[in-house]
Write a protein that holds these residues in place. Structure first.
Motif, PDB file in Angstrom:
ATOM      1  N   ALA A   7      32.033  33.213  44.274  1.00  0.00           N
ATOM      2  CA  ALA A   7      32.699  32.417  43.241  1.00  0.00           C
ATOM      3  C   ALA A   7      32.513  33.061  41.868  1.00  0.00           C
ATOM      4  CB  ALA A   7      32.162  30.990  43.231  1.00  0.00           C
ATOM      5  N   GLU A   8      31.330  33.612  41.618  1.00  0.00           N
ATOM      6  CA  GLU A   8      31.073  34.282  40.344  1.00  0.00           C
ATOM      7  C   GLU A   8      31.935  35.532  40.207  1.00  0.00           C
ATOM      8  OE1 GLU A   8      30.007  34.754  36.659  1.00  0.00           O
ATOM      9  OE2 GLU A   8      29.290  33.058  37.829  1.00  0.00           O
ATOM     10  N   ARG A  15      39.041  36.084  34.980  1.00  0.00           N
ATOM     11  CA  ARG A  15      39.022  36.137  33.509  1.00  0.00           C
ATOM     12  C   ARG A  15      39.591  37.449  32.997  1.00  0.00           C
ATOM     13  NH1 ARG A  15      33.161  33.365  32.944  1.00  0.00           N
ATOM     14  NH2 ARG A  15      33.900  31.207  32.874  1.00  0.00           N
ATOM     15  N   VAL A  16      39.240  38.542  33.638  1.00  0.00           N
ATOM     16  CA  VAL A  16      39.768  39.845  33.234  1.00  0.00           C
ATOM     17  C   VAL A  16      41.281  39.877  33.450  1.00  0.00           C
ATOM     18  CG1 VAL A  16      39.777  42.310  33.760  1.00  0.00           C
ATOM     19  CG2 VAL A  16      37.603  41.075  33.617  1.00  0.00           C
ATOM     20  N   HIS A  17      41.731  39.386  34.590  1.00  0.00           N
ATOM     21  CA  HIS A  17      43.168  39.378  34.879  1.00  0.00           C
ATOM     22  C   HIS A  17      43.922  38.512  33.878  1.00  0.00           C
ATOM     23  CE1 HIS A  17      43.631  41.460  38.828  1.00  0.00           C
ATOM     24  NE2 HIS A  17      42.317  41.320  38.799  1.00  0.00           N
ATOM     25  N   ILE A  18      43.393  37.356  33.551  1.00  0.00           N
ATOM     26  CA  ILE A  18      44.049  36.468  32.587  1.00  0.00           C
ATOM     27  C   ILE A  18      44.163  37.161  31.233  1.00  0.00           C
ATOM     28  CG2 ILE A  18      43.751  34.354  31.228  1.00  0.00           C
ATOM     29  CD1 ILE A  18      42.684  33.036  33.825  1.00  0.00           C
ATOM     30  N   THR A  19      43.106  37.829  30.813  1.00  0.00           N
ATOM     31  CA  THR A  19      43.140  38.544  29.531  1.00  0.00           C
ATOM     32  C   THR A  19      44.212  39.625  29.530  1.00  0.00           C
ATOM     33  OG1 THR A  19      40.797  38.123  29.148  1.00  0.00           O
ATOM     34  CG2 THR A  19      41.770  39.940  27.925  1.00  0.00           C
ATOM     35  N   GLY A  57      48.595  31.212  38.111  1.00  0.00           N
ATOM     36  CA  GLY A  57      47.913  31.417  39.391  1.00  0.00           C
ATOM     37  C   GLY A  57      46.467  31.845  39.206  1.00  0.00           C
ATOM     38  N   TYR A  58      46.229  32.750  38.264  1.00  0.00           N
ATOM     39  CA  TYR A  58      44.848  33.169  37.990  1.00  0.00           C
ATOM     40  C   TYR A  58      44.028  32.016  37.408  1.00  0.00           C
ATOM     41  CZ  TYR A  58      45.823  38.061  38.970  1.00  0.00           C
ATOM     42  OH  TYR A  58      46.147  39.242  39.588  1.00  0.00           O
ATOM     43  N   LEU A  59      44.660  31.188  36.597  1.00  0.00           N
ATOM     44  CA  LEU A  59      43.961  30.033  36.041  1.00  0.00           C
ATOM     45  C   LEU A  59      43.592  29.048  37.146  1.00  0.00           C
ATOM     46  CD1 LEU A  59      42.927  28.845  33.417  1.00  0.00           C
ATOM     47  CD2 LEU A  59      45.141  27.748  33.112  1.00  0.00           C
ATOM     48  N   ASP A  60      44.489  28.835  38.092  1.00  0.00           N
ATOM     49  CA  ASP A  60      44.188  27.974  39.243  1.00  0.00           C
ATOM     50  C   ASP A  60      43.013  28.532  40.044  1.00  0.00           C
ATOM     51  OD1 ASP A  60      46.267  26.264  38.592  1.00  0.00           O
ATOM     52  OD2 ASP A  60      47.649  27.096  40.087  1.00  0.00           O
ATOM     53  N   LEU A  61      43.012  29.840  40.244  1.00  0.00           N
ATOM     54  CA  LEU A  61      41.930  30.497  40.973  1.00  0.00           C
ATOM     55  C   LEU A  61      40.607  30.354  40.220  1.00  0.00           C
ATOM     56  CD1 LEU A  61      41.449  32.194  43.522  1.00  0.00           C
ATOM     57  CD2 LEU A  61      41.960  34.220  42.161  1.00  0.00           C
ATOM     58  N   LEU A  62      40.656  30.509  38.904  1.00  0.00           N
ATOM     59  CA  LEU A  62      39.464  30.349  38.073  1.00  0.00           C
ATOM     60  C   LEU A  62      38.925  28.929  38.168  1.00  0.00           C
ATOM     61  CD1 LEU A  62      37.590  31.646  35.952  1.00  0.00           C
ATOM     62  CD2 LEU A  62      39.236  30.938  34.214  1.00  0.00           C
ATOM     63  N   ASN A  63      39.812  27.952  38.121  1.00  0.00           N
ATOM     64  CA  ASN A  63      39.398  26.557  38.228  1.00  0.00           C
ATOM     65  C   ASN A  63      38.803  26.251  39.597  1.00  0.00           C
ATOM     66  OD1 ASN A  63      40.178  25.947  35.611  1.00  0.00           O
ATOM     67  ND2 ASN A  63      42.233  25.346  36.213  1.00  0.00           N
ATOM     68  N   ALA A  65      37.285  28.393  41.587  1.00  0.00           N
ATOM     69  CA  ALA A  65      35.972  29.055  41.666  1.00  0.00           C
ATOM     70  C   ALA A  65      34.936  28.269  40.867  1.00  0.00           C
ATOM     71  CB  ALA A  65      36.072  30.486  41.137  1.00  0.00           C
ATOM     72  N   SER A  66      35.343  27.691  39.754  1.00  0.00           N
ATOM     73  CA  SER A  66      34.419  26.885  38.951  1.00  0.00           C
ATOM     74  C   SER A  66      33.965  25.647  39.721  1.00  0.00           C
ATOM     75  CB  SER A  66      35.084  26.465  37.636  1.00  0.00           C
ATOM     76  OG  SER A  66      35.346  27.590  36.846  1.00  0.00           O
ATOM     77  N   MET A  67      34.863  25.061  40.482  1.00  0.00           N
ATOM     78  CA  MET A  67      34.521  23.874  41.265  1.00  0.00           C
ATOM     79  C   MET A  67      33.525  24.242  42.377  1.00  0.00           C
ATOM     80  SD  MET A  67      38.199  21.944  41.467  1.00  0.00           S
ATOM     81  CE  MET A  67      37.610  20.657  42.525  1.00  0.00           C
ATOM     82  N   VAL A  68      33.701  25.424  42.979  1.00  0.00           N
ATOM     83  CA  VAL A  68      32.802  25.882  44.040  1.00  0.00           C
ATOM     84  C   VAL A  68      31.417  26.120  43.463  1.00  0.00           C
ATOM     85  CG1 VAL A  68      32.298  27.802  45.596  1.00  0.00           C
ATOM     86  CG2 VAL A  68      34.590  26.844  45.516  1.00  0.00           C
ATOM     87  N   LYS A  69      31.362  26.732  42.287  1.00  0.00           N
ATOM     88  CA  LYS A  69      30.074  27.005  41.653  1.00  0.00           C
ATOM     89  C   LYS A  69      29.353  25.708  41.289  1.00  0.00           C
ATOM     90  CE  LYS A  69      30.787  29.658  38.181  1.00  0.00           C
ATOM     91  NZ  LYS A  69      30.942  30.632  37.126  1.00  0.00           N
ATOM     92  N   ALA A  70      30.118  24.688  40.906  1.00  0.00           N
ATOM     93  CA  ALA A  70      29.522  23.417  40.502  1.00  0.00           C
ATOM     94  C   ALA A  70      29.000  22.610  41.693  1.00  0.00           C
ATOM     95  CB  ALA A  70      30.537  22.588  39.732  1.00  0.00           C
ATOM     96  N   ALA A  71      29.535  22.872  42.868  1.00  0.00           N
ATOM     97  CA  ALA A  71      29.159  22.115  44.066  1.00  0.00           C
ATOM     98  C   ALA A  71      27.794  22.502  44.601  1.00  0.00           C
ATOM     99  CB  ALA A  71      30.189  22.311  45.157  1.00  0.00           C
TER     100      ALA A  71
END
Length: 71
Positions: A7-8, A15-19, A57-63, A65-71
């Motif tokens: 997830a990290e 983040r790199v792709h979004i930038t 799409g990258y933002l959805d993927l980032l979100n 991954a953030s949910m997985v890290k929080a779990a």
């Protein structure tokens, strides 16, 4: 542990792709603004729409991954 590490990596990559996509969106917008030819402008607008979809799409993927890290 493996899920958190993955997830990290997904977060970092997204983040790199979004930038990069944001930079390309700005570059495309600048080219549109400088273009007089309607056909070229329309083509660039199509590209801009595709880039915005890709960014979403990258933002959805980032979100996700953030949910997985929080779990």
């Amino acid at each position: 542990m493996i899920v958190a590490t993955t997830a990290e990596k997904v977060t970092s990559s997204s983040r790199v792709h979004i930038t990069l996509v944001d930079e390309f969106i700005q570059l495309t917008q600048n080219k549109i603004d400088a273009q007089n030819d309607p056909f070229v402008r329309e083509s660039l607008y199509d590209l801009l729409a595709t880039l915005r979809e890709e960014r979403a799409g990258y933002l959805d993927l980032l979100n996700a991954a953030s949910m997985v890290k929080a779990a």
